[in-house]
Design a protein around this motif. Sequence first.
Motif, PDB file in Angstrom:
ATOM      1  N   GLU A  85      -5.090  11.882   5.848  1.00  0.00           N
ATOM      2  CA  GLU A  85      -5.168  10.420   5.959  1.00  0.00           C
ATOM      3  C   GLU A  85      -4.799   9.749   4.642  1.00  0.00           C
ATOM      4  O   GLU A  85      -4.162   8.685   4.625  1.00  0.00           O
ATOM      5  CB  GLU A  85      -6.576  10.012   6.387  1.00  0.00           C
ATOM      6  N   LEU A  86      -5.188  10.348   3.523  1.00  0.00           N
ATOM      7  CA  LEU A  86      -4.874   9.779   2.220  1.00  0.00           C
ATOM      8  C   LEU A  86      -3.379   9.806   1.926  1.00  0.00           C
ATOM      9  O   LEU A  86      -2.887   9.028   1.110  1.00  0.00           O
ATOM     10  CB  LEU A  86      -5.622  10.540   1.111  1.00  0.00           C
ATOM     11  N   ALA A  87      -2.671  10.711   2.574  1.00  0.00           N
ATOM     12  CA  ALA A  87      -1.239  10.851   2.323  1.00  0.00           C
ATOM     13  C   ALA A  87      -0.381  10.066   3.295  1.00  0.00           C
ATOM     14  O   ALA A  87       0.838   9.949   3.105  1.00  0.00           O
ATOM     15  CB  ALA A  87      -0.848  12.332   2.373  1.00  0.00           C
ATOM     16  N   SER A  88      -0.988   9.514   4.332  1.00  0.00           N
ATOM     17  CA  SER A  88      -0.194   8.894   5.397  1.00  0.00           C
ATOM     18  C   SER A  88      -0.025   7.398   5.198  1.00  0.00           C
ATOM     19  O   SER A  88      -0.950   6.680   4.849  1.00  0.00           O
ATOM     20  CB  SER A  88      -0.851   9.148   6.757  1.00  0.00           C
TER      21      SER A  88
ATOM     22  N   LYS B  66      -4.979   7.128  -7.634  1.00  0.00           N
ATOM     23  CA  LYS B  66      -4.469   6.897  -6.290  1.00  0.00           C
ATOM     24  C   LYS B  66      -5.300   5.835  -5.593  1.00  0.00           C
ATOM     25  O   LYS B  66      -6.519   5.789  -5.772  1.00  0.00           O
ATOM     26  CB  LYS B  66      -4.475   8.180  -5.460  1.00  0.00           C
ATOM     27  N   VAL B  67      -4.646   5.005  -4.798  1.00  0.00           N
ATOM     28  CA  VAL B  67      -5.321   3.976  -4.005  1.00  0.00           C
ATOM     29  C   VAL B  67      -4.720   3.976  -2.606  1.00  0.00           C
ATOM     30  O   VAL B  67      -3.492   3.937  -2.449  1.00  0.00           O
ATOM     31  CB  VAL B  67      -5.172   2.572  -4.627  1.00  0.00           C
ATOM     32  N   VAL B  68      -5.582   4.022  -1.610  1.00  0.00           N
ATOM     33  CA  VAL B  68      -5.154   3.891  -0.226  1.00  0.00           C
ATOM     34  C   VAL B  68      -5.905   2.713   0.382  1.00  0.00           C
ATOM     35  O   VAL B  68      -7.130   2.615   0.251  1.00  0.00           O
ATOM     36  CB  VAL B  68      -5.432   5.171   0.585  1.00  0.00           C
ATOM     37  N   VAL B  69      -5.178   1.813   1.031  1.00  0.00           N
ATOM     38  CA  VAL B  69      -5.761   0.645   1.673  1.00  0.00           C
ATOM     39  C   VAL B  69      -5.771   0.858   3.181  1.00  0.00           C
ATOM     40  O   VAL B  69      -4.763   1.267   3.755  1.00  0.00           O
ATOM     41  CB  VAL B  69      -4.965  -0.635   1.352  1.00  0.00           C
ATOM     42  N   VAL B  70      -6.922   0.586   3.800  1.00  0.00           N
ATOM     43  CA  VAL B  70      -7.036   0.652   5.254  1.00  0.00           C
ATOM     44  C   VAL B  70      -7.435  -0.736   5.753  1.00  0.00           C
ATOM     45  O   VAL B  70      -8.441  -1.293   5.306  1.00  0.00           O
ATOM     46  CB  VAL B  70      -8.081   1.698   5.691  1.00  0.00           C
ATOM     47  N   THR B  71      -6.642  -1.295   6.654  1.00  0.00           N
ATOM     48  CA  THR B  71      -6.937  -2.621   7.179  1.00  0.00           C
ATOM     49  C   THR B  71      -6.413  -2.755   8.599  1.00  0.00           C
ATOM     50  O   THR B  71      -5.435  -2.105   8.977  1.00  0.00           O
ATOM     51  CB  THR B  71      -6.307  -3.725   6.297  1.00  0.00           C
ATOM     52  N   LYS B  72      -7.064  -3.604   9.376  1.00  0.00           N
ATOM     53  CA  LYS B  72      -6.611  -3.889  10.735  1.00  0.00           C
ATOM     54  C   LYS B  72      -5.585  -5.017  10.770  1.00  0.00           C
ATOM     55  O   LYS B  72      -4.974  -5.258  11.809  1.00  0.00           O
ATOM     56  CB  LYS B  72      -7.799  -4.264  11.626  1.00  0.00           C
TER      57      LYS B  72
END
Length: 209
Positions: free
Chosen positions: A98-101, A146-152
């Motif tokens: 998930e962190l890479a996608s 590293k930064v991953v953003v998850v949003t709807k």
Amino acid sequence: MEHGEGTNFKFVRWEKYDVISTAYDYVYVTFDAKDPVSGSVFSFQTLLNEDSSPDCPVMWSTLACRIKCDDAVHARWDDKAVDDFYKDAMPKWLSDEELASDDKKNYVVQESEWQENGWLHLFTEIAFYSKTNNELTAPPPLEIEKVVVVTKEDTEEGHEKLKAQNAIFYVSYKYNGESSEWARDHKAVIRKTTDGKPGHMYLEVVAAD
């Protein structure tokens, strides 16, 4: 620090700081901020409400963030205006896959983007201070890895997710300071939500390592 239609003001100096304790702690902060484009300096007002717990050491709601004026503050947070996706317990750390996608919901932030957006480094500092119980008083030398953003929120371009009104940030970072106790890699989950009222933002932070 963003205000209005994307204006990036820069902090100049503290002016006033007050704390009022009732059932919660309300922090009133007045400071000077500068518009880097025009060079103008403004007196800025911020009202914070702290409601932390052992499981989530940082739970702050910003109830005002504006150029100083005499208008009344909308001091009540509207929880019903926040999507259920961003409520309840803080999410766990994402899997490596998930962190890479990069997909419709996830966005892997580019290094140039977190360098251009100082607020993301500020969020990381808040995560670090909450982890260390504010034991270190000097600004910590942190290196975001590293930064991953998850949003709807549906955006045309992936990089626009970085400035979503409601989002969850998964941040990997390193402490490069003199304290050997904290000199290692760290992880934090940071959830930012808004209720649609001007100046309102809710910030929740937990360590994920």
